[in-house]
Design a protein around this motif. Structure first.
Motif, PDB file in Angstrom:
ATOM      1  N   GLU A 202      -2.614 -35.818 -32.216  1.00  0.00           N
ATOM      2  CA  GLU A 202      -2.635 -37.097 -31.523  1.00  0.00           C
ATOM      3  C   GLU A 202      -3.898 -37.160 -30.679  1.00  0.00           C
ATOM      4  OE1 GLU A 202      -0.734 -39.569 -31.823  1.00  0.00           O
ATOM      5  OE2 GLU A 202       1.125 -38.838 -32.723  1.00  0.00           O
ATOM      6  N   PRO A 203      -4.776 -38.125 -30.929  1.00  0.00           N
ATOM      7  CA  PRO A 203      -5.952 -38.246 -30.068  1.00  0.00           C
ATOM      8  C   PRO A 203      -5.538 -38.566 -28.644  1.00  0.00           C
ATOM      9  CG  PRO A 203      -5.743 -40.163 -31.510  1.00  0.00           C
ATOM     10  CD  PRO A 203      -4.711 -39.161 -31.967  1.00  0.00           C
ATOM     11  N   PRO A 204      -6.374 -38.250 -27.655  1.00  0.00           N
ATOM     12  CA  PRO A 204      -6.010 -38.473 -26.250  1.00  0.00           C
ATOM     13  C   PRO A 204      -5.654 -39.918 -25.966  1.00  0.00           C
ATOM     14  CG  PRO A 204      -8.015 -37.156 -26.433  1.00  0.00           C
ATOM     15  CD  PRO A 204      -7.714 -37.655 -27.808  1.00  0.00           C
ATOM     16  N   ARG A 205      -4.665 -40.102 -25.117  1.00  0.00           N
ATOM     17  CA  ARG A 205      -4.271 -41.453 -24.693  1.00  0.00           C
ATOM     18  C   ARG A 205      -4.891 -41.771 -23.334  1.00  0.00           C
ATOM     19  NH1 ARG A 205      -0.036 -43.613 -27.536  1.00  0.00           N
ATOM     20  NH2 ARG A 205       1.034 -42.212 -28.990  1.00  0.00           N
ATOM     21  N   CYS A 206      -4.940 -43.023 -23.021  1.00  0.00           N
ATOM     22  CA  CYS A 206      -5.356 -43.411 -21.676  1.00  0.00           C
ATOM     23  C   CYS A 206      -4.592 -44.663 -21.282  1.00  0.00           C
ATOM     24  CB  CYS A 206      -6.872 -43.641 -21.595  1.00  0.00           C
ATOM     25  SG  CYS A 206      -7.449 -45.191 -22.294  1.00  0.00           S
ATOM     26  N   HIS A 207      -4.466 -44.884 -20.004  1.00  0.00           N
ATOM     27  CA  HIS A 207      -3.717 -46.037 -19.490  1.00  0.00           C
ATOM     28  C   HIS A 207      -4.646 -46.901 -18.628  1.00  0.00           C
ATOM     29  CE1 HIS A 207      -0.047 -44.178 -20.956  1.00  0.00           C
ATOM     30  NE2 HIS A 207      -0.452 -43.054 -20.401  1.00  0.00           N
ATOM     31  N   ALA A 208      -5.930 -46.807 -18.933  1.00  0.00           N
ATOM     32  CA  ALA A 208      -6.905 -47.586 -18.174  1.00  0.00           C
ATOM     33  C   ALA A 208      -7.383 -48.766 -19.021  1.00  0.00           C
ATOM     34  CB  ALA A 208      -8.062 -46.677 -17.752  1.00  0.00           C
ATOM     35  N   SER A 209      -8.578 -49.248 -18.721  1.00  0.00           N
ATOM     36  CA  SER A 209      -9.044 -50.500 -19.315  1.00  0.00           C
ATOM     37  C   SER A 209      -9.260 -50.422 -20.813  1.00  0.00           C
ATOM     38  CB  SER A 209     -10.350 -50.922 -18.634  1.00  0.00           C
ATOM     39  OG  SER A 209     -11.353 -49.931 -18.822  1.00  0.00           O
ATOM     40  N   ARG A 243     -19.838 -44.251 -22.268  1.00  0.00           N
ATOM     41  CA  ARG A 243     -19.623 -43.597 -20.983  1.00  0.00           C
ATOM     42  C   ARG A 243     -18.191 -43.814 -20.497  1.00  0.00           C
ATOM     43  NH1 ARG A 243     -20.070 -45.787 -16.116  1.00  0.00           N
ATOM     44  NH2 ARG A 243     -21.285 -47.548 -16.913  1.00  0.00           N
ATOM     45  N   ARG A 244     -17.724 -45.054 -20.554  1.00  0.00           N
ATOM     46  CA  ARG A 244     -16.357 -45.350 -20.114  1.00  0.00           C
ATOM     47  C   ARG A 244     -15.337 -44.619 -20.982  1.00  0.00           C
ATOM     48  NH1 ARG A 244     -16.100 -50.625 -17.783  1.00  0.00           N
ATOM     49  NH2 ARG A 244     -17.644 -50.654 -16.077  1.00  0.00           N
ATOM     50  N   PHE A 245     -15.607 -44.555 -22.277  1.00  0.00           N
ATOM     51  CA  PHE A 245     -14.681 -43.900 -23.205  1.00  0.00           C
ATOM     52  C   PHE A 245     -14.512 -42.437 -22.824  1.00  0.00           C
ATOM     53  CE2 PHE A 245     -12.868 -42.224 -27.032  1.00  0.00           C
ATOM     54  CZ  PHE A 245     -12.207 -43.289 -27.621  1.00  0.00           C
ATOM     55  N   HIS A 246     -15.622 -41.771 -22.557  1.00  0.00           N
ATOM     56  CA  HIS A 246     -15.557 -40.351 -22.197  1.00  0.00           C
ATOM     57  C   HIS A 246     -14.856 -40.163 -20.858  1.00  0.00           C
ATOM     58  CE1 HIS A 246     -16.829 -36.257 -21.179  1.00  0.00           C
ATOM     59  NE2 HIS A 246     -16.977 -36.077 -22.479  1.00  0.00           N
ATOM     60  N   GLU A 247     -15.106 -41.054 -19.924  1.00  0.00           N
ATOM     61  CA  GLU A 247     -14.461 -40.963 -18.622  1.00  0.00           C
ATOM     62  C   GLU A 247     -12.939 -41.079 -18.745  1.00  0.00           C
ATOM     63  OE1 GLU A 247     -16.201 -44.123 -16.439  1.00  0.00           O
ATOM     64  OE2 GLU A 247     -18.024 -43.008 -15.894  1.00  0.00           O
ATOM     65  N   GLN A 248     -12.475 -41.952 -19.643  1.00  0.00           N
ATOM     66  CA  GLN A 248     -11.050 -42.243 -19.725  1.00  0.00           C
ATOM     67  C   GLN A 248     -10.288 -41.363 -20.717  1.00  0.00           C
ATOM     68  OE1 GLN A 248     -10.118 -46.448 -20.062  1.00  0.00           O
ATOM     69  NE2 GLN A 248     -11.817 -47.033 -18.724  1.00  0.00           N
ATOM     70  N   THR A 249     -10.980 -40.770 -21.679  1.00  0.00           N
ATOM     71  CA  THR A 249     -10.289 -39.952 -22.682  1.00  0.00           C
ATOM     72  C   THR A 249     -10.746 -38.504 -22.701  1.00  0.00           C
ATOM     73  OG1 THR A 249     -11.867 -40.372 -24.484  1.00  0.00           O
ATOM     74  CG2 THR A 249     -10.101 -41.989 -24.167  1.00  0.00           C
ATOM     75  N   GLY A 250     -11.909 -38.218 -22.124  1.00  0.00           N
ATOM     76  CA  GLY A 250     -12.430 -36.858 -22.146  1.00  0.00           C
ATOM     77  C   GLY A 250     -13.107 -36.478 -23.439  1.00  0.00           C
ATOM     78  N   THR A 251     -13.335 -37.446 -24.315  1.00  0.00           N
ATOM     79  CA  THR A 251     -13.992 -37.159 -25.583  1.00  0.00           C
ATOM     80  C   THR A 251     -14.846 -38.352 -25.990  1.00  0.00           C
ATOM     81  OG1 THR A 251     -13.615 -36.374 -27.847  1.00  0.00           O
ATOM     82  CG2 THR A 251     -12.113 -38.061 -27.017  1.00  0.00           C
ATOM     83  N   THR A 252     -15.540 -38.239 -27.127  1.00  0.00           N
ATOM     84  CA  THR A 252     -16.394 -39.324 -27.594  1.00  0.00           C
ATOM     85  C   THR A 252     -15.606 -40.266 -28.501  1.00  0.00           C
ATOM     86  OG1 THR A 252     -17.101 -38.163 -29.602  1.00  0.00           O
ATOM     87  CG2 THR A 252     -18.351 -37.730 -27.583  1.00  0.00           C
TER      88      THR A 252
END
Length: 314
Positions: A202-209, A243-252
């Motif tokens: 499962e790729p990382p999830r995020c609950h941000a924008s 940049r935002r993607f890496h900040e919110q998921t920790g990956t590219t």
């Protein structure tokens, strides 16, 4: 003189983890056909809880002083503290020259003694992140079925404990004896792939924008997506999006997309009889050769081998 194997039965021991070393070592025979091992089940208390039943343990912790190999099976709650007496007995066995092996969450018991610090080790893939977090001095390998560090050997859960015990028999008695033990256990002597094949990626999830974009990516993994396409979907420049993607998921974005595509491939291989080429296309890979290569890199086995093991219809 027999090689004495002590199996540590702590309260809350996982029954299958306890049974595996008892069966493998008790049935192993040397070249002359005579038993090579003497198995002793040891514990701090004479009565031990083992999930749906209880066990009467015939040997106390003192017996561990005379073992050649000490096996630590998994316990139900790896976060629970282990009695100081049991930890001390493990260290004493080590100092007396014993080889020590753990199965599944037994790695947490072994880690609590400090003997794993600075070493590679493994445990069940579900517990591996917690082991690494709790004991940062241990190089945790979440993919390995077992890790052999010489006098310390650790294995993943359940059937990986069988792999490890057969490996120890091979170390002690050679290939032929290990092969005989494997046939008695109706198990392969060597398994291809590691724990990775059992993980549902499962790729990382995020609950941000970016959460809506991630859900859209998950639903459209079969499309030829690029960072530019994804950035436009998010209403950002490509640089800001990355940049935002890496900040919110920790990956590219592309690494996230790769795991999502592998996850889709796993689902299709488990549930349908489409060809590997069709699965590759439906998972977003332009060429099946790329799909096969990436799938093996992530899971440790080929798509065909994965299907043979996990497709319920087959």
């Amino acid at each position: 003189m027999a090689h004495v194997v002590g199996v540590l039965a702590l309260d809350g021991v996982v029954p299958v983890d306890l049974a595996i070393p008892c069966e493998v070592f008790d049935r192993a025979r040397g070249a002359d056909g005579a038993p090579f091992y003497e198995v002793r089940v040891c514990g701090e208390m004479p009565d031990v809880r083992a999930r749906p039943f209880g066990l009467r343990v015939p040997h106390g912790l003192d017996a561990l002083r005379a073992v050649d190999t000490l096996v630590i099976p998994g316990i139900d709650d790896p976060t629970a503290g282990v009695a100081t007496a049991a930890l001390a007995a493990i260290v004493q066995a080590w100092e007396a020259g014993a080889r020590i092996a753990s199965i599944c969450s037994g790695a947490f018991v072994l880690a609590a003694t400090g003997l794993l610090a600075g070493r590679r080790a493994t445990t069940h893939w579900l517990a591996a992140p917690y082991l690494a977090e709790r004991y940062p001095a241990i190089a945790v390998d979440p993919n390995a079925l077992f890790v052999d560090e010489g006098r310390i050997v650790t294995s993943a859960g359940a059937s990986a404990g069988l792999d490890m015990c057969l490996h120890l028999v091979r170390r002690d008695l050679g290939q032929a004896a290990a092969a005989r033990s494997a046939r008695l256990a109706v198990a392969p002597l060597d398994r291809d792939g590691g724990q990775a094949q059992f993980i549902r990626y499962e790729p990382p999830r995020c609950h941000a924008s970016l959460a809506p974009v991630l859900e859209w990516m998950r639903a459209n993994v079969d499309r030829p997506l690029t960072v530019a396409v994804l950035a436009a979907r998010a209403g950002m420049s490509a640089r800001t999006f990355a940049r935002r993607f890496h900040e919110q998921t920790g990956t590219t974005p592309m690494q996230w997309l790769l795991l999502a595509r592998i996850r889709r491939g796993q689902e299709l291989l488990e549930s349908c009889d489409a060809s590997i080429d069709q699965v590759a296309s439906a998972s977003g890979f332009a060429a099946s050769v790329t799909f096969r290569s990436r799938f093996r890199q992530v899971t440790g086995v080929s798509p065909a081998a994965y299907r043979a093991r996990f497709n319920a219809e087959r």
